[in-house]
Design a protein around this motif. Structure first.
Motif, short mmCIF file in Angstrom:
data_model
loop_
_atom_site.label_atom_id
_atom_site.label_comp_id
_atom_site.label_asym_id
_atom_site.label_seq_id
_atom_site.Cartn_x
_atom_site.Cartn_y
_atom_site.Cartn_z
N GLY A 34 0.80 -1.21 0.00
CA GLY A 34 0.00 0.00 0.00
C GLY A 34 0.84 1.26 0.00
N LEU A 35 1.94 1.25 0.75
CA LEU A 35 2.82 2.42 0.77
C LEU A 35 3.41 2.67 -0.61
N SER A 38 0.97 4.18 -2.92
CA SER A 38 0.69 5.59 -2.62
C SER A 38 1.94 6.46 -2.80
N ASN A 39 2.89 5.94 -3.58
CA ASN A 39 4.09 6.69 -3.98
C ASN A 39 5.05 6.94 -2.82
N ARG A 40 5.12 5.99 -1.88
CA ARG A 40 6.10 6.05 -0.81
C ARG A 40 6.98 4.80 -0.86
N ALA A 77 5.63 3.19 -9.96
CA ALA A 77 5.54 3.36 -8.51
C ALA A 77 6.86 2.95 -7.85
#
Length: 206
Positions: A34-35, A38-40, A77
């Motif tokens: 998920g991180l 979300s571009n982390r 990503a």
């Protein structure tokens, strides 16, 4: 880290940073996924023996990357970086399971997967830097968390270490075509390289 209402009070962290501890490898992998979505950039550290728990999720993650690469307007990503430690016989008999890496390397070579097995802290740092700069990739770094004394010393005569990617086979082929060594020890990973470092001088004197 001390918490206050779910937030850390450690001055070394940002005021809005959050520390969450959970003993569930599957959930931790999903958090990492998920991180990245979300571009982390996530770094997921786990015991080598626990990694088979999320093997199916890792397959699904790789499948999603492969499918997403076919979408023209999709933006790449950040990659997910896994660090596997507590290797092999440095753990208890109930924690000896390297099958996760086996399942990864048995697949057809694909650009969305990278497995690193550094033999020294310097190479581990270099590979970690490469992993953290990657996009659309699952990077797996396998390294012991214990100090390996022999590898910290000057390498034994005749012990060749490849600092970059897997070019060792080319090196062996070139050595065979010339007056190369009659015996070659090939070690993958820090524990195996530690054993090879110990064995080579003894074999050379026989």
């Amino acid at each position: 880290t001390p918490l206050r209402h779910g937030f850390t009070t450690d001055p070394g962290f940002a005021p809005d940073s959050r520390v969450m501890e959970i003993l569930n490898e599957s959930v931790c992998f999903d958090w990492s996924w998920g991180l990245a979505a979300s571009n982390r950039r996530p770094i997921f550290v786990s015991y080598e023996a626990f990694s088979p728990i999320f093997a199916s999720q890792a397959d699904q993650f790789l499948k999603q990357i492969r499918a997403g690469s076919q979408v023209p307007h999709r933006t790449a990503a950040p990659g997910v970086t896994l660090v596997l430690t507590s290797l092999g016989w440095y753990n208890t008999p109930t924690h000896h399971n390297p099958s996760f890496v086996d399942s990864l390397v048995s697949r057809v070579a694909s650009p969305e997967l990278a497995v690193y097995m550094p033999v020294q802290p310097s190479s581990a740092a270099a590979y970690m830097r490469e992993a953290l700069c990657s996009t659309d990739r699952l990077s797996v770094l396998v390294a012991s968390k214990h100090g390996l004394g022999l590898l910290a010393k000057q390498p034994s005569p005749g012990l060749h270490q490849e600092p970059e990617t897997l070019t060792g086979w080319t090196t062996l082929a070139e050595a065979s075509a010339t007056a190369g060594p009659s015996v070659c020890f090939v070690a993958v990973g820090d524990l195996m390289a530690e054993v090879a470092t110990y064995v080579v001088p003894h074999v050379a004197t026989k």
